[in-house]
Scaffold this motif. Structure first.
Motif, short mmCIF file in Angstrom:
data_model
loop_
_atom_site.label_atom_id
_atom_site.label_comp_id
_atom_site.label_asym_id
_atom_site.label_seq_id
_atom_site.Cartn_x
_atom_site.Cartn_y
_atom_site.Cartn_z
N VAL A 100 -46.32 -3.21 2.67
CA VAL A 100 -44.96 -2.66 2.73
C VAL A 100 -44.97 -1.26 3.35
CG1 VAL A 100 -42.94 -2.03 1.39
CG2 VAL A 100 -44.27 -4.03 0.75
N GLY A 101 -45.99 -0.48 3.03
CA GLY A 101 -46.08 0.87 3.59
C GLY A 101 -46.20 0.84 5.09
N LEU A 102 -47.02 -0.06 5.63
CA LEU A 102 -47.16 -0.16 7.08
C LEU A 102 -45.88 -0.71 7.72
CD1 LEU A 102 -50.85 -1.34 7.55
CD2 LEU A 102 -49.85 0.86 8.14
N LEU A 103 -45.22 -1.66 7.04
CA LEU A 103 -43.93 -2.15 7.53
C LEU A 103 -42.96 -0.99 7.70
CD1 LEU A 103 -43.01 -5.46 5.63
CD2 LEU A 103 -43.59 -5.18 8.03
N GLY A 104 -43.01 -0.07 6.74
CA GLY A 104 -42.09 1.07 6.77
C GLY A 104 -42.34 2.04 7.91
N THR A 105 -43.51 1.96 8.54
CA THR A 105 -43.78 2.88 9.65
C THR A 105 -43.50 2.25 11.01
OG1 THR A 105 -46.07 2.16 9.84
CG2 THR A 105 -45.64 3.99 8.35
N LEU A 106 -43.08 0.97 11.01
CA LEU A 106 -42.84 0.31 12.30
C LEU A 106 -41.51 0.76 12.91
CD1 LEU A 106 -44.00 -3.33 11.53
CD2 LEU A 106 -45.25 -1.49 12.64
N ARG A 107 -41.36 0.51 14.21
CA ARG A 107 -40.09 0.83 14.87
C ARG A 107 -39.03 -0.21 14.55
NH1 ARG A 107 -41.16 2.67 20.37
NH2 ARG A 107 -42.11 4.70 20.03
N ASN A 108 -39.49 -1.45 14.33
CA ASN A 108 -38.60 -2.58 14.09
C ASN A 108 -37.68 -2.31 12.89
OD1 ASN A 108 -37.54 -5.05 13.27
ND2 ASN A 108 -39.22 -6.15 14.26
N LEU A 109 -36.36 -2.40 13.13
CA LEU A 109 -35.39 -2.05 12.10
C LEU A 109 -35.48 -3.03 10.91
CD1 LEU A 109 -33.09 -0.06 11.49
CD2 LEU A 109 -31.51 -1.79 12.36
N ALA A 110 -35.65 -4.32 11.21
CA ALA A 110 -35.71 -5.33 10.14
C ALA A 110 -36.90 -5.06 9.23
CB ALA A 110 -35.81 -6.73 10.74
N ALA A 111 -38.05 -4.72 9.82
CA ALA A 111 -39.24 -4.45 9.02
C ALA A 111 -39.00 -3.27 8.09
CB ALA A 111 -40.43 -4.17 9.93
N ARG A 112 -38.36 -2.22 8.64
CA ARG A 112 -38.12 -1.04 7.81
C ARG A 112 -37.11 -1.35 6.71
NH1 ARG A 112 -36.17 3.58 11.05
NH2 ARG A 112 -35.96 2.06 12.72
N ALA A 113 -36.12 -2.22 7.04
CA ALA A 113 -35.12 -2.58 6.03
C ALA A 113 -35.79 -3.32 4.87
CB ALA A 113 -34.03 -3.45 6.66
N VAL A 114 -36.69 -4.25 5.19
CA VAL A 114 -37.41 -4.98 4.15
C VAL A 114 -38.19 -4.00 3.26
CG1 VAL A 114 -39.31 -6.59 3.71
CG2 VAL A 114 -37.59 -7.13 5.44
N ALA A 115 -38.89 -3.07 3.91
CA ALA A 115 -39.70 -2.10 3.16
C ALA A 115 -38.82 -1.25 2.25
CB ALA A 115 -40.48 -1.22 4.13
N GLY A 135 -46.77 3.08 -4.35
CA GLY A 135 -47.88 3.13 -3.42
C GLY A 135 -47.42 3.01 -1.97
N ALA A 136 -46.40 2.16 -1.73
CA ALA A 136 -45.92 1.96 -0.37
C ALA A 136 -45.42 3.28 0.22
CB ALA A 136 -44.80 0.92 -0.36
N GLU A 137 -44.73 4.07 -0.62
CA GLU A 137 -44.23 5.37 -0.15
C GLU A 137 -45.40 6.29 0.18
OE1 GLU A 137 -40.57 6.62 -0.11
OE2 GLU A 137 -40.99 4.59 0.58
N VAL A 138 -46.47 6.20 -0.62
CA VAL A 138 -47.64 7.03 -0.39
C VAL A 138 -48.29 6.66 0.95
CG1 VAL A 138 -49.92 7.66 -1.26
CG2 VAL A 138 -48.04 7.30 -2.86
N VAL A 139 -48.42 5.34 1.19
CA VAL A 139 -49.02 4.88 2.45
C VAL A 139 -48.18 5.33 3.63
CG1 VAL A 139 -49.60 2.83 3.80
CG2 VAL A 139 -50.13 2.90 1.38
N ARG A 140 -46.86 5.15 3.50
CA ARG A 140 -45.95 5.52 4.59
C ARG A 140 -46.10 7.01 4.92
NH1 ARG A 140 -40.91 7.14 5.27
NH2 ARG A 140 -40.73 7.56 3.05
#
Lengths: 212, 241
Positions: B36-51, B100-105
């Motif tokens: 989820v943390g890596l999803l949150g760093t992508l440019r893709n809007l859908a990926a960030r929305a999921v995260a 943890g996802a926020e920490v990774v991001r």
């Protein structure tokens, strides 16, 4: 069994009562944690007392809140209400965390400020009250805010010592009607309804004070 | 003291359950946090929305409420019973994974942009860039926070006693009920919890030191009771005493 809307409507008032108790316990405990945490942060700067306070706080931080709650609940005399025990333990537990936040804030005050106070020969209470703490506390407001949400999410634990908060009400309703789905789902929703807006407010605060 | 020594095997078995739930929950949280943390760093809007949906939801709901929902609401919705240990691991893993996802991001975003530019100049794929350049640098940054999360998780496992799992807390409560000796029963459990936490802190410190040595930067964080044994670091505010 599936979702029953009529039953849902019937249990909402009871759950709202529980939500009020949850919010009360959170706010009272938070005030205690803020005050006590500052006292601990200051006490830690005194040579021998500081080491003792550090050891106690480390113990509190390294053991589960639930066990502390139950322990104190059984030890407390019977005239002390479960709510009081809950608020006191929550407050003391989180003071161990807020103390560290205050400490980092105090250590973050630039040395030039201390030197200026000494150059002006300000008395200690003026140095702390007028120069150091106002700068230290402003800087750590976002971090302190996060603990408010963390604490809100820990109040369901109070149900283990029979405080009539949200989780207690939901569990009681579930036990009486043998239906946990509606009550537990509503509890989850209530938590989101309170904590997501609070998170947004705290983020705004953070943005406002970040430039200081 | 005799009280505790007589019941040591009981407490140790409880501590074993606590540790198993901690490790399983931490493993689940780690995988979720990475993905989820890596999803949150992508440019893709859908990926960030999921995260964002995942982190906001599971950070906002208390682990105890999640656990109760899984243990009691799922059997009502579906024909399946959920094992209490499984419900606990799932609830704690989902909850801690959101933090943890926020920490990774944050750690991934803190990698200097010139490093990314270099990977672009070398025409690396996203996978290769993430695996060989970004994560090794972000790793040292996220380890101390991960360590704290694991200790938080270990303490949070005490809630599984409320759905009947025989963990350390449950054992202490049973011993209190059986003997009426509140102080001995709970003091024993608190000491075991404290020792577990200190062991976890030491373990995390060793991991941190290794990650930092490899990168040759960032001093290891100073936490745990054993930090009392070393002289305190000289701080700027020290002059104001």
């Amino acid at each position: 069994m599936t979702w029953d809307w009529e039953f849902t409507g019937k249990i909402v008032p009871d759950l709202l009562d529980g939500l009020v108790v949850t919010v009360q316990a959170t706010l009272l405990g938070y005030v205690l944690a803020l005050v006590l945490g500052l006292a601990v942060a200051l006490a830690r700067r005194v040579p021998v007392l500081g080491t003792a306070v550090f050891a106690v706080m480390e113990f509190i931080r390294c053991t589960p809140l639930l066990v502390q709650l139950v322990f104190v609940f059984y030890l407390a005399p019977s005239y002390v209400s479960a709510f009081t025990v809950g608020v006191a333990v929550l407050g003391v537990h989180y003071a161990a965390y807020t103390a560290e936040v205050y400490r980092s804030g105090i250590e973050g005050v630039p040395p030039g400020q201390w030197e200026a106070c000494r150059a002006l020969s300000l008395p200690a209470h003026r140095t702390w009250g007028a120069v150091v703490l106002p700068q230290a506390v402003r800087k750590v407001i976002p971090a302190l805010g996060n603990y408010l949400i963390a604490m809100f999410k820990d109040t369901p634990l109070l149900f283990a010592i029979t405080v009539g908060e949200l989780m207690y009400q939901a569990s009681r309703i579930g036990g009486v009607h043998f239906r946990y789905l509606e009550a537990m789902t509503l509890v989850g929703l209530f938590f989101l309804l309170v904590s997501v807006p609070s998170a947004i407010i705290i983020r705004q605060l953070e943005r406002r004070y970040a430039a200081v | 003291m005799d009280f505790f020594i007589d019941r040591l095997p009981l407490y140790l078995s409880g501590a074993g359950t606590t540790l198993v739930i901690t490790l399983l929950g931490a493993a689940l949280a780690f995988v979720l946090a990475m993905v989820v943390g890596l999803l949150g760093t992508l440019r893709n809007l859908a990926a960030r929305a999921v995260a964002t949906c995942y982190t906001e939801t599971f950070r906002g709901v208390a682990a105890l409420v999640l656990m109760y929902w899984m243990a009691f609401a799922i059997p009502q919705l579906t024909p399946y019973e959920i094992d209490p240990v499984f419900a606990a691991v799932l609830a704690l893993g989902l909850n801690v994974g959101a933090y943890g996802a926020e920490v990774v991001r944050a750690a991934v975003n803190a990698v200097p942009p010139t490093q990314i530019e270099a990977t672009v100049a070398l025409n690396m794929s996203w996978w290769r860039r993430t695996w060989a350049v970004v994560l090794p640098q972000a790793w040292a940054q996220m380890l101390p926070t991960f360590g704290n999360l694991v200790i938080e998780l270990m303490k949070a496992t005490a809630i599984v006693s409320l759905i009947g799992v025989a963990d350390l807390t449950r054992i202490a409560q049973e011993q209190r009920a059986a003997t009426g000796d509140t102080i001995a029963a709970f003091a024993g459990a608190l000491v075991v919890y404290f020792v577990l936490a200190q062991l976890l802190i030491i373990g995390m410190r060793l991991l941190e030191r290794r990650a930092n040595r490899r990168l040759g930067r960032l001093p290891a964080s100073d936490s745990g009771l054993w930090s009392l044994l070393r002289p305190p670091p000289v701080t700027a505010a020290g002059g104001g005493r």
